[in-house]
Design an enzyme around this catalytic site. Structure first.
Site, PDB file in Angstrom:
ATOM      1  N   GLY A  73       0.787  -1.310  -0.035  1.00 45.80           N
ATOM      2  CA  GLY A  73       0.174  -0.118   0.071  1.00 45.80           C
ATOM      3  C   GLY A  73       0.827   1.323  -0.012  1.00 45.80           C
ATOM      4  O   GLY A  73       0.741   2.085  -0.922  1.00 45.80           O
ATOM      5  N   ILE A  74       1.563   1.442   0.875  1.00 50.76           N
ATOM      6  CA  ILE A  74       2.352   2.600   1.107  1.00 50.76           C
ATOM      7  C   ILE A  74       3.373   2.691  -0.024  1.00 50.76           C
ATOM      8  O   ILE A  74       3.647   3.716  -0.612  1.00 50.76           O
ATOM      9  CB  ILE A  74       3.156   2.695   2.435  1.00 50.76           C
ATOM     10  CG1 ILE A  74       2.293   2.883   3.443  1.00 50.76           C
ATOM     11  CG2 ILE A  74       4.190   3.980   2.373  1.00 50.76           C
ATOM     12  CD1 ILE A  74       2.628   3.163   4.999  1.00 50.76           C
ATOM     13  N   THR A 112       4.687  -8.425   8.548  1.00 51.57           N
ATOM     14  CA  THR A 112       4.255  -8.714   9.696  1.00 51.57           C
ATOM     15  C   THR A 112       4.196 -10.545  10.043  1.00 51.57           C
ATOM     16  O   THR A 112       3.901 -11.066   9.138  1.00 51.57           O
ATOM     17  CB  THR A 112       3.070  -8.219  10.518  1.00 51.57           C
ATOM     18  OG1 THR A 112       2.155  -8.441   9.378  1.00 51.57           O
ATOM     19  CG2 THR A 112       3.201  -6.463  10.289  1.00 51.57           C
ATOM     20  N   PHE A 126       0.973  -5.311  21.295  1.00 55.03           N
ATOM     21  CA  PHE A 126       0.560  -6.803  21.679  1.00 55.03           C
ATOM     22  C   PHE A 126       0.761  -7.533  20.534  1.00 55.03           C
ATOM     23  O   PHE A 126      -0.058  -7.082  19.645  1.00 55.03           O
ATOM     24  CB  PHE A 126      -0.815  -6.666  22.220  1.00 55.03           C
ATOM     25  CG  PHE A 126      -1.162  -8.002  22.916  1.00 55.03           C
ATOM     26  CD1 PHE A 126      -1.391  -8.044  24.310  1.00 55.03           C
ATOM     27  CD2 PHE A 126      -1.448  -9.012  22.194  1.00 55.03           C
ATOM     28  CE1 PHE A 126      -1.445  -9.224  25.029  1.00 55.03           C
ATOM     29  CE2 PHE A 126      -1.884 -10.241  22.853  1.00 55.03           C
ATOM     30  CZ  PHE A 126      -1.867 -10.333  24.217  1.00 55.03           C
ATOM     31  N   GLY A 127       1.567  -8.374  20.467  1.00 53.79           N
ATOM     32  CA  GLY A 127       1.638  -9.280  19.282  1.00 53.79           C
ATOM     33  C   GLY A 127       2.656  -9.135  18.371  1.00 53.79           C
ATOM     34  O   GLY A 127       2.691  -9.652  17.332  1.00 53.79           O
ATOM     35  N   GLN A 128       3.421  -7.965  18.535  1.00 59.54           N
ATOM     36  CA  GLN A 128       4.334  -7.611  17.496  1.00 59.54           C
ATOM     37  C   GLN A 128       5.870  -7.574  18.218  1.00 59.54           C
ATOM     38  O   GLN A 128       6.575  -6.313  17.925  1.00 59.54           O
ATOM     39  CB  GLN A 128       3.945  -6.186  17.173  1.00 59.54           C
ATOM     40  CG  GLN A 128       2.880  -6.270  16.121  1.00 59.54           C
ATOM     41  CD  GLN A 128       2.571  -5.228  15.292  1.00 59.54           C
ATOM     42  OE1 GLN A 128       2.857  -4.035  15.574  1.00 59.54           O
ATOM     43  NE2 GLN A 128       2.578  -5.447  13.759  1.00 59.54           N
ATOM     44  N   TYR A 168       8.248  -7.357  15.085  1.00 61.01           N
ATOM     45  CA  TYR A 168       8.098  -6.173  14.149  1.00 61.01           C
ATOM     46  C   TYR A 168       8.651  -4.922  15.042  1.00 61.01           C
ATOM     47  O   TYR A 168       9.071  -3.912  14.494  1.00 61.01           O
ATOM     48  CB  TYR A 168       6.586  -6.144  13.790  1.00 61.01           C
ATOM     49  CG  TYR A 168       6.179  -5.001  13.117  1.00 61.01           C
ATOM     50  CD1 TYR A 168       6.366  -5.186  11.626  1.00 61.01           C
ATOM     51  CD2 TYR A 168       5.528  -3.846  13.472  1.00 61.01           C
ATOM     52  CE1 TYR A 168       5.987  -4.210  10.666  1.00 61.01           C
ATOM     53  CE2 TYR A 168       5.153  -2.853  12.292  1.00 61.01           C
ATOM     54  CZ  TYR A 168       5.297  -2.887  11.203  1.00 61.01           C
ATOM     55  OH  TYR A 168       4.925  -2.239  10.307  1.00 61.01           O
ATOM     56  N   PRO A 212       4.826   5.668  10.431  1.00 66.83           N
ATOM     57  CA  PRO A 212       3.507   5.673  10.067  1.00 66.83           C
ATOM     58  C   PRO A 212       2.725   5.172  11.378  1.00 66.83           C
ATOM     59  O   PRO A 212       3.180   4.229  11.961  1.00 66.83           O
ATOM     60  CB  PRO A 212       3.473   4.869   8.779  1.00 66.83           C
ATOM     61  CG  PRO A 212       4.630   4.994   8.237  1.00 66.83           C
ATOM     62  CD  PRO A 212       5.726   4.797   9.372  1.00 66.83           C
ATOM     63  N   TYR A 221      -1.253   3.642  12.121  1.00 70.40           N
ATOM     64  CA  TYR A 221      -2.412   2.750  11.593  1.00 70.40           C
ATOM     65  C   TYR A 221      -2.916   3.603  10.235  1.00 70.40           C
ATOM     66  O   TYR A 221      -3.683   4.470  10.412  1.00 70.40           O
ATOM     67  CB  TYR A 221      -3.384   2.337  12.454  1.00 70.40           C
ATOM     68  CG  TYR A 221      -2.771   1.265  13.337  1.00 70.40           C
ATOM     69  CD1 TYR A 221      -3.073   0.107  13.269  1.00 70.40           C
ATOM     70  CD2 TYR A 221      -2.269   1.744  14.373  1.00 70.40           C
ATOM     71  CE1 TYR A 221      -2.497  -1.172  14.153  1.00 70.40           C
ATOM     72  CE2 TYR A 221      -1.526   0.732  15.234  1.00 70.40           C
ATOM     73  CZ  TYR A 221      -1.665  -0.654  14.886  1.00 70.40           C
ATOM     74  OH  TYR A 221      -1.131  -1.654  15.804  1.00 70.40           O
TER      75      TYR A 221
HETATM   76  N1  CAA Z   1      -3.768  -5.916  24.439  1.00 72.48           N
HETATM   77  C1  CAA Z   1      -4.030  -6.939  25.726  1.00 72.48           C
HETATM   78  N2  CAA Z   1      -4.196  -8.017  25.789  1.00 72.48           N
HETATM   79  C2  CAA Z   1      -4.593  -8.432  24.461  1.00 72.48           C
HETATM   80  C3  CAA Z   1      -4.321  -7.691  23.353  1.00 72.48           C
HETATM   81  C4  CAA Z   1      -3.900  -6.377  23.540  1.00 72.48           C
HETATM   82  N3  CAA Z   1      -4.127  -5.599  22.404  1.00 72.48           N
HETATM   83  N4  CAA Z   1      -4.940  -8.617  22.387  1.00 72.48           N
HETATM   84  C5  CAA Z   1      -5.013  -9.627  22.573  1.00 72.48           C
HETATM   85  N5  CAA Z   1      -5.221  -9.649  23.933  1.00 72.48           N
HETATM   86  C6  CAA Z   1      -5.216 -10.770  24.793  1.00 72.48           C
HETATM   87  C7  CAA Z   1      -6.726 -11.329  24.824  1.00 72.48           C
HETATM   88  O1  CAA Z   1      -7.487 -10.536  25.590  1.00 72.48           O
HETATM   89  C8  CAA Z   1      -6.504 -12.769  25.385  1.00 72.48           C
HETATM   90  O2  CAA Z   1      -6.483 -12.767  26.799  1.00 72.48           O
HETATM   91  P1  CAA Z   1      -7.006 -13.900  27.585  1.00 72.48           P
HETATM   92  O3  CAA Z   1      -6.259 -15.289  26.928  1.00 72.48           O
HETATM   93  O4  CAA Z   1      -6.707 -13.655  28.734  1.00 72.48           O
HETATM   94  O5  CAA Z   1      -8.548 -14.012  27.002  1.00 72.48           O
HETATM   95  C9  CAA Z   1      -5.265 -13.027  24.818  1.00 72.48           C
HETATM   96  O6  CAA Z   1      -4.535 -11.928  24.597  1.00 72.48           O
HETATM   97  C10 CAA Z   1      -5.618 -13.815  23.537  1.00 72.48           C
HETATM   98  O7  CAA Z   1      -4.362 -14.315  23.183  1.00 72.48           O
HETATM   99  P2  CAA Z   1      -4.089 -15.255  21.902  1.00 72.48           P
HETATM  100  O8  CAA Z   1      -2.745 -16.046  22.112  1.00 72.48           O
HETATM  101  O9  CAA Z   1      -5.448 -16.199  21.607  1.00 72.48           O
HETATM  102  O10 CAA Z   1      -4.025 -13.997  20.825  1.00 72.48           O
HETATM  103  P3  CAA Z   1      -4.847 -13.954  19.405  1.00 72.48           P
HETATM  104  O11 CAA Z   1      -4.645 -14.900  18.711  1.00 72.48           O
HETATM  105  O12 CAA Z   1      -6.400 -13.852  19.966  1.00 72.48           O
HETATM  106  O13 CAA Z   1      -4.290 -12.476  18.999  1.00 72.48           O
HETATM  107  C11 CAA Z   1      -2.739 -11.250  17.813  1.00 72.48           C
HETATM  108  C12 CAA Z   1      -3.027 -12.224  19.052  1.00 72.48           C
HETATM  109  C13 CAA Z   1      -3.119 -11.650  16.540  1.00 72.48           C
HETATM  110  C14 CAA Z   1      -1.268 -10.690  17.950  1.00 72.48           C
HETATM  111  C15 CAA Z   1      -3.868 -10.078  18.298  1.00 72.48           C
HETATM  112  O14 CAA Z   1      -3.439  -9.662  19.549  1.00 72.48           O
HETATM  113  C16 CAA Z   1      -3.521  -8.860  17.163  1.00 72.48           C
HETATM  114  O15 CAA Z   1      -3.948  -8.801  16.142  1.00 72.48           O
HETATM  115  N6  CAA Z   1      -3.094  -7.689  17.821  1.00 72.48           N
HETATM  116  C17 CAA Z   1      -2.977  -6.557  17.040  1.00 72.48           C
HETATM  117  C18 CAA Z   1      -1.477  -6.718  16.294  1.00 72.48           C
HETATM  118  C19 CAA Z   1      -1.515  -5.195  15.346  1.00 72.48           C
HETATM  119  O16 CAA Z   1      -1.749  -4.257  16.128  1.00 72.48           O
HETATM  120  N7  CAA Z   1      -0.615  -5.353  14.490  1.00 72.48           N
HETATM  121  C20 CAA Z   1      -0.712  -4.389  13.493  1.00 72.48           C
HETATM  122  C21 CAA Z   1      -0.365  -4.713  12.092  1.00 72.48           C
HETATM  123  S1  CAA Z   1      -0.410  -3.380  10.996  1.00 72.48           S
HETATM  124  C22 CAA Z   1       1.332  -2.999  11.072  1.00 72.48           C
HETATM  125  O17 CAA Z   1       1.992  -3.282  11.961  1.00 72.48           O
HETATM  126  C23 CAA Z   1       1.650  -1.484  10.533  1.00 72.48           C
HETATM  127  C24 CAA Z   1       1.898  -0.649  11.505  1.00 72.48           C
HETATM  128  O18 CAA Z   1       3.295  -0.210  11.329  1.00 72.48           O
HETATM  129  C25 CAA Z   1       1.104   0.035  12.328  1.00 72.48           C
END
Ligand code: CAA
Length: 248
Positions: free
Chosen positions: A17-18, A94, A150-152, A155, A185, A187
């Site tokens: 995209g970018i 990612t 969270f999750g990165q 990255y 950047p 989101y």
């Molecule tokens: N904050 C706190 N807790 C979180 C959370 C968050 N942001 N996200 C998930 N959780 C918690 C849930 O509440 C759940 O808790 P419980 O187990 O106590 O119920 C637990 O984590 C879920 O864990 P899982 O292992 O099952 O995780 P998942 O598969 O549901 O999700 C993930 C994990 C896919 C990483 C998800 O958190 C996610 O998509 N996060 C966002 C990642 C993101 O923003 N990526 C950006 C991509 S775009 C980019 O990167 C461009 C840029 O430069 C901005």
């Protein structure tokens, strides 16, 4: 016209995209734009899209995660088009997962594509920039390097590493007319962001004071400014484009 705008600019990851927005904006500004990608079919599709807008885009196939592949690609650009005056390290991927679920492959893939690529591409063009006493390098980082996400872990580490790289290289090459900057950047409405699960994405958008995702063109415009004559005194900086999502 800005005197830099006839220069050769290489945009890595040009079919994302970018990357697409960068290619369009820089063609429009009169640069000689070379778009890098790994997949010839995607490159040809982008080239055709820009040709329909009367823009001539060159495509350079190469894997930015592979030092030798980048070397071959840069030599081929130099032979067929000319030296790379401006490098935009935009390629990025990612592999979002909680750290406790992250494999070594998930880690290596992101670090190699998002961070090692910046070394690979910059290393292959920097000597020429120093020799010619002109160069611009813009590294595309992320809000998530600055605030964590969270999750990165992979990255965020790669993207934070980019800005450390920017600052150190900026110090080393400033006296040769080469500037090195980071753009971070937030989101933006790209496929990468749209791949985040809708419920999670909605919560993220709710945290953006401007109240929306960013536009790819807004990132391209900021990069264009950093390439221009007007930005010659800006180096080692990190420009945030995130709608107020993170300030520091
Ligand atoms: N904050 C706190 N807790 C979180 C959370 C968050 N942001 N996200 C998930 N959780 C918690 C849930 O509440 C759940 O808790 P419980 O187990 O106590 O119920 C637990 O984590 C879920 O864990 P899982 O292992 O099952 O995780 P998942 O598969 O549901 O999700 C993930 C994990 C896919 C990483 C998800 O958190 C996610 O998509 N996060 C966002 C990642 C993101 O923003 N990526 C950006 C991509 S775009 C980019 O990167 C461009 C840029 O430069 C901005």
């Amino acid at each position: 016209m800005d005197s830099n705008s006839r220069k050769v600019v290489l945009v890595t990851g040009s079919t994302g995209g970018i990357g697409i927005a960068l290619c369009k904006a820089l063609c429009e500004a009169g640069y000689r734009v070379v778009g890098n990608c790994r997949c010839p079919e995607k490159g040809a599709a982008l080239q055709n899209e820009l040709a329909e807008m009367s823009h001539e885009l060159d495509i350079a196939i190469g894997d930015v995660g592979d030092y030798e592949s980048v070397g071959r690609m840069i030599r081929s650009i130099e032979e067929s088009i000319g030296p790379v005056d401006i490098l935009i390290n935009n390629a990025g991927v990612t592999k979002d997962k909680k750290f406790t679920k992250m494999s070594k492959d998930d880690w290596d893939y992101v670090i190699n594509t998002d961070l090692n690529s910046v070394f690979h591409c910059s290393r292959h063009v920097i000597d020429g920039m120093i020799e010619r006493k002109f160069g611009r390098i813009v590294n595309i980082s992320s809000i998530n390097a600055q605030k964590g996400q969270f999750g990165q872990t992979n990255y965020s580490a790669a993207k934070a590493g980019i800005h450390g790289f920017t600052k150190s290289l900026a110090l080393e090459v400033a006296k040769y007319g080469v500037t090195v900057n980071t753009v971070s950047p937030g989101y933006i409405g790209t496929n990468m962001v749209m791949a985040v699960a809708e419920d999670i994405r909605e919560k993220i958008v709710a945290q953006i004071p401007v109240g929306r995702l960013g536009y790819i063109e807004e990132v391209a415009d900021a990069v264009s400014y950093l390439l221009s004559d007007k930005a010659s005194f800006i180096t080692g900086s990190n420009l945030s484009i995130n709608g107020g999502h993170h300030m520091y």
